[in-house]
Design a protein around this motif. Structure first.
Motif, PDB file in Angstrom:
ATOM      1  N   ARG A   1       0.825  -1.210   0.000  1.00 36.68           N
ATOM      2  CA  ARG A   1       0.000   0.000   0.000  1.00 36.68           C
ATOM      3  C   ARG A   1       0.859   1.260   0.000  1.00 36.68           C
ATOM      4  NH1 ARG A   1      -5.311  -0.591   1.230  1.00 36.68           N
ATOM      5  NH2 ARG A   1      -5.403   1.478   2.172  1.00 36.68           N
TER       6      ARG A   1
ATOM      7  N   HIS B   1      -4.003  -5.008  -6.703  1.00 36.46           N
ATOM      8  CA  HIS B   1      -3.913  -4.273  -5.441  1.00 36.46           C
ATOM      9  C   HIS B   1      -3.725  -2.766  -5.565  1.00 36.46           C
ATOM     10  CE1 HIS B   1      -3.055  -8.431  -4.167  1.00 36.46           C
ATOM     11  NE2 HIS B   1      -3.569  -8.061  -3.024  1.00 36.46           N
ATOM     12  N   THR B   2      -3.308  -2.284  -6.723  1.00 36.08           N
ATOM     13  CA  THR B   2      -3.015  -0.857  -6.815  1.00 36.08           C
ATOM     14  C   THR B   2      -4.263  -0.006  -6.618  1.00 36.08           C
ATOM     15  OG1 THR B   2      -2.008   0.876  -8.166  1.00 36.08           O
ATOM     16  CG2 THR B   2      -3.325  -0.769  -9.323  1.00 36.08           C
ATOM     17  N   GLN B   3      -4.057   1.155  -6.029  1.00 33.90           N
ATOM     18  CA  GLN B   3      -5.135   2.127  -5.872  1.00 33.90           C
ATOM     19  C   GLN B   3      -4.874   3.367  -6.723  1.00 33.90           C
ATOM     20  OE1 GLN B   3      -6.041   2.964  -1.756  1.00 33.90           O
ATOM     21  NE2 GLN B   3      -5.678   0.872  -1.116  1.00 33.90           N
TER      22      GLN B   3
ATOM     23  N   ALA C   1      -1.697   3.956   0.504  1.00 37.04           N
ATOM     24  CA  ALA C   1      -2.800   4.431   1.318  1.00 37.04           C
ATOM     25  C   ALA C   1      -2.680   5.927   1.510  1.00 37.04           C
ATOM     26  CB  ALA C   1      -2.773   3.716   2.671  1.00 37.04           C
TER      27      ALA C   1
ATOM     28  N   ARG D   1      -3.262  10.312  -2.247  1.00 32.56           N
ATOM     29  CA  ARG D   1      -2.659   8.988  -2.264  1.00 32.56           C
ATOM     30  C   ARG D   1      -1.491   8.924  -3.226  1.00 32.56           C
ATOM     31  NH1 ARG D   1      -5.900   5.104   0.088  1.00 32.56           N
ATOM     32  NH2 ARG D   1      -7.979   5.803   0.637  1.00 32.56           N
TER      33      ARG D   1
END
Length: 302
Positions: A142, A167-169, A300, A295
């Motif tokens: 994160r 998983h990337t945001q 996060a 972000r």
């Protein structure tokens, strides 16, 4: 406790506080109890770090209050469990983590990847490692700097890119991976709850069946996309749609009339796993959930 500082020096301590000059009395159980006792003085921890028992050394390696200099020789301990304990210690110094992330044993390296004390310097070493699993663990992080995310987008391993996609945001990373030519990478994106409605629509029309199957079981879709998928040429896609927890009732009713009896039966016999679905809605463009800050790619809110 604050971050430990590793100021260098010999791996073996000298002077009146060393085990060479002052043996700690008692058997292994007594020394282990001493290593685990929060009241044990730090100078005693230096002695216990050289204890002949691996169990005692592991106990020292696991202590958040152990001095970095006491942990330093343990980063080269012959016992893997000792080194792994240091690698997992959230108070381990960056210098100690940099040693362990290059450890010959994969389990030690992988333990470093899960340590919240890792900073950019440790993550950079991970991104350049020959160890594919280590890079994969980084891809799931994160906390991922833009430069490192860009490196992983181009990673030679499809598995690493798939894990990044899942998983990337970061919107830019998602956009880049949407164009990846490897189906398993796009399959990872199909499971990512941070995709937009437009990106999900593109994935709903992906030429690879596995991508569409993953999509319908993971996230909510627009009615136009669902209408196309009800008539998807692949029985696997329609079956996944019939069994999906995130499909609205009218779509399931339509699938109950599917020409394939297996699909129709699955739709008619469907029972939700829970009263509340774990549906993941597409985020609105320009909308930032309350409480979230700016972000970094894959990271996060800071």
């Amino acid at each position: 406790m604050g971050k430990q500082q590793d100021v260098g020096g010999s791996d073996r301590h000298s002077g009146s506080g060393t085990t060479g000059e002052r043996a700690i009395e008692g058997g292994v159980d007594a020394r282990l109890a001493l290593a685990q006792d929060p009241a044990t003085p730090q100078m005693t921890l230096f002695d216990l770090a050289s204890d002949p028992s691996a169990a005692v050394r592991r106990a020292v390696a696991s202590r958040a209050d152990a001095p970095a200099q006491a942990l330093r020789p343990l980063t080269r301990d012959h016992d893997r469990g000792v080194r792994e304990a240091v690698a997992r210690n959230p108070s381990a110094s960056i210098a100690n983590l940099l040693r362990l992330v290059k450890d010959a044993d994969r389990w030690v390296r992988w333990a470093v990847a899960g340590n919240p004390a890792c900073d950019e310097s440790v993550r950079r070493v991970m991104s350049e490692a020959a160890d594919k699993e280590l890079r994969g663990l980084l891809a799931e992080s994160r906390e991922l700097e833009p430069e490192l995310a860009a490196r992983l987008i181009e990673d030679v391993s499809p598995e690493v890119r798939e894990r990044l996609a899942t998983h990337t945001q970061d919107p830019d990373v998602i956009t880049a991976l949407l164009a990846d030519r490897t189906a398993r990478v796009r399959k990872g994106l199909a499971r990512n709850p941070r995709t937009t409605a437009e990106q999900r629509s593109a994935l709903a029309q992906d030429p690879v069946v596995d991508v569409r199957v993953a999509l319908v079981g993971a996230v909510e879709l627009e009615d136009a996309d669902l209408a196309r998928l009800v008539d998807d040429r692949s029985v696997q896609v329609r079956l996944a749609l019939a069994k999906s927890e995130v499909v609205p009732a009218h779509i399931r009713q339509a699938l109950g009339r599917d020409p394939d009896e297996m699909v129709a039966s699955a739709a008619r016999d469907f029972r939700p796993a829970s009263a509340r679905s774990a549906a993941v809605r597409a985020p609105r463009i320009g909308h930032r959930p309350s409480g979230s800050g700016r972000r970094r790619p894959g990271g996060a809110a800071r």
